[in-house]
Design an enzyme around this catalytic site. Structure first.
Site, PDB file in Angstrom:
ATOM      1  CG  ASP A  97      -2.342  -0.097   0.963  1.00 27.53           C
ATOM      2  OD1 ASP A  97      -2.802   0.621   0.059  1.00 27.53           O
ATOM      3  OD2 ASP A  97      -3.031  -0.883   1.623  1.00 27.53           O
ATOM      4  CD  GLU A 267      -9.281   2.587  -1.703  1.00 27.53           C
ATOM      5  OE1 GLU A 267     -10.047   2.096  -0.866  1.00 27.53           O
ATOM      6  OE2 GLU A 267      -8.469   3.494  -1.435  1.00 27.53           O
ATOM      7  CG  HIS A 330      -8.396  -2.888   4.349  1.00 27.24           C
ATOM      8  ND1 HIS A 330      -8.255  -2.927   2.979  1.00 27.24           N
ATOM      9  CD2 HIS A 330      -8.118  -1.609   4.699  1.00 27.24           C
ATOM     10  CE1 HIS A 330      -7.894  -1.746   2.538  1.00 27.24           C
ATOM     11  NE2 HIS A 330      -7.808  -0.921   3.555  1.00 27.24           N
ATOM     12  CG  ASP A 331     -11.309   0.205   3.671  1.00 29.66           C
ATOM     13  OD1 ASP A 331     -10.928   0.367   4.854  1.00 29.66           O
ATOM     14  OD2 ASP A 331     -10.701   0.665   2.699  1.00 29.66           O
TER      15      ASP A 331
END
Length: 540
Positions: A97, A267, A330-331
């Site tokens: 990331d 993203e 993860h969100d």
């Protein structure tokens, strides 16, 4: 030569929750390295590591205070190098990331920037004077609720933060900022990294005139009263998705192209059809991102029409672009829980989901634990760590429920994740899905078989896609390549259904359907791949 990432299955690892090897209750790089064979045995081609850089952890690493070092919670640069080496031994690429849109408020550059209006870093972040009445300069909202502007008394100005107040936004209109951020990417490429997942890639630039966003198209009485939902009351045309973004994407691509086999996936933080449009725009041609993903398939919509709109919308909008599709990360709430109302059996739903996503055109993403059929954890307030949940509980449940530790051995402490007390609890409802419980007929076996089947079939990795016009809840499309065709059919409901298919079809690969002559029987959450030559008629 075809690039590796086009056919890849990318496995997302949330480092805090994958494997803790030092007993402090938080996952670390040594733990990840030890567990890499699990990922390789699934058939994945790459891992994506959520943030591991030095951070105060106000937003679990998405607030970076040092872009060229590893946070001590996770280990050292030497541990990172060892992880890269082991991954490459196992045939796995590694991407990490990169949170470029904003830093931590504890970053030395922001601490300098906020100290005065005339220091060397004064223009490295987005600052604005108040309106005559002292109010913020415009109506921009934070994704996490409230205004996107925070007052700084030392400068007597507001600074922009699209997320937490402790996550100030960089000023990308300053070329020095761009140059420096690119240098941090080069640092990791020089250490052998294979690419980047670019967080909030459409948030880099803001409107330099600071114009207020217009209102969104909504009916107030139908809007969710959850505080963070006020973000959706605006059309975000001035605070993100700015045209200047494209030139910076090209600068990033130019840097990556200096190295061999590097990939960037962005993203796109956007909702609805607009997210597909931005994905298409950001991946068009060969000078921007290699691929992009959005939240289009990460929501509650589980209909044939929705999945068709996502895939066809991207293909029509960017015929030379490339998508990445995921059902969980993860969100968001884990997809087995999110879509459970459409199934009688969550295990069957999990198997259908992998059969479906592995048949989609594009690159495929898996979030750790979904290969176990993992469900969302039900947490109480005292167990939470996620800032939006802590602020807006109970209306906002937050993201902790999908971030609980990976479960390896059901009978061990913290299900084998840690010898200590885990940072988020491992509850019995999640421990029962442990790796050591995944035997014959399990979800994990289905993932291995389906990934292997995808890799062995160019029709699924490289084929053209043609949708069949069948009524809800049937999703059906044909993938064809070099004379070989697969018709992929999914029953997105609890109700069994029967279809009629043309002659010459044979069932291949993982499935739970039956074909008797020309009668195809799909049970609840049924899925099947039909191999055939030429076109195949399928009717309800």
């Amino acid at each position: 030569m075809r690039e590796w990432w086009r056919d890849a299955v990318i496995y997302q690892i949330y480092p805090r929750s994958f494997q803790d090897d030092d007993g402090d209750g938080i996952g670390d790089l040594k733990g990840i390295t030890r567990r890499l064979p699990h990922v390789a045995e699934l058939g994945a081609d790459a891992i994506w590591l959520s943030p591991i850089f030095t951070s105060p952890m106000a937003d679990m690493g998405y607030d970076v205070s040092d872009y060229t070092d590893i946070d001590p919670l996770f280990g050292t640069l030497e541990d990172f190098d060892a992880l890269i080496a082991r991954a490459h031994e196992l045939g796995l690429k590694v991407i990490v990331d990169q949170v470029l849109s904003h830093s931590s408020s504890k970053h030395p550059f922001f601490e300098e920037s906020r100290s005065s209006r005339d220091n060397p870093k004064a223009d490295w972040y987005v600052w604005a004077d108040p309106l005559p009445d002292g109010a913020p300069p415009n109506n921009w909202a934070s994704v996490f609720g409230g205004s996107a502007w925070e007052w700084e008394p030392r400068r007597r100005q507001y600074y922009l933060h699209n997320f937490l107040t402790s996550q100030p936004d960089f000023n990308f209109h300053n070329s020095e900022v761009q140059d420096w951020l690119l240098s941090t990417m080069k640092f990791w490429l020089d250490r052998g990294l294979d690419g980047f997942r670019l967080d909030t890639v459409n948030y880099y630039f803001h409107d330099p005139e600071l114009r207020s966003n217009p209102p969104g198209d909504f009916e107030p009485e139908k809007i969710d009263s959850t505080p963070t939902e006020t973000y959706g009351w605006q059309k975000h045309v001035f605070d993100k998705n700015r045209p200047e973004n494209l030139a910076f994407l090209e600068r990033m691509r130019e840097l990556c192209d200096r190295y061999e086999d590097i990939m960037m996936v962005g993203e796109v933080g956007e909702d609805g059809d607009r997210s597909i449009e931005v994905m298409a725009e950001y991946t068009a041609g060969t000078e921007r991102l290699h691929m992009a993903y959005s939240f289009a398939m990460l929501g509650p919509n589980f209909s044939a029409g929705h999945f068709r709109r996502c895939i066809a919308g991207f293909q029509n909008g960017a015929p030379d672009g490339w998508p990445k599709w995921s059902f969980s990360n993860h969100d968001v709430v884990r997809h087995v829980t999110r879509w459970s109302k459409h199934a009688e059996d969550e295990t069957v739903l999990a198997k259908q989901a992998v059969a479906m996503i592995m048949s989609f055109p594009g690159t495929i993403g898996i979030y750790q634990g979904e290969e176990l059929g993992q469900t969302e954890a039900d947490l109480v307030y005292e167990e939470l760590t996620d800032p939006p949940a802590l602020r807006f509980w109970p209306e906002v449940k937050g993201r902790d429920g999908c971030r609980t530790p990976m479960v390896w051995a059901a009978g061990e402490n913290a299900a084998g994740f840690s010898s200590g007390t885990p940072w988020l609890p491992v509850k019995p409802a999640q421990a029962i899905h442990a790796v050591d419980q995944q035997g014959q007929g399990s979800v994990m076996e289905a993932y291995k078989r389906t990934i292997s089947y995808r890799k062995a079939n160019p029709a699924l990795t490289r084929g053209e896609t043609e949708f069949l016009d069948l009524p809800e809840p049937i999703l059906a499309f044909r993938r064809s390549h070099d004379g070989h065709a697969l018709t992929c059919v999914f029953n997105l409901s609890k109700t069994p259904t029967t279809l009629t298919v043309g002659d010459g079809a044979e069932i291949e690969g993982p499935h739970n359907a039956t074909l008797e002559g020309t009668t195809l029987k799909l049970p609840a959450n049924g899925h099947v791949y039909l191999a055939h030559e030429g076109a195949l008629d399928v009717s309800a």
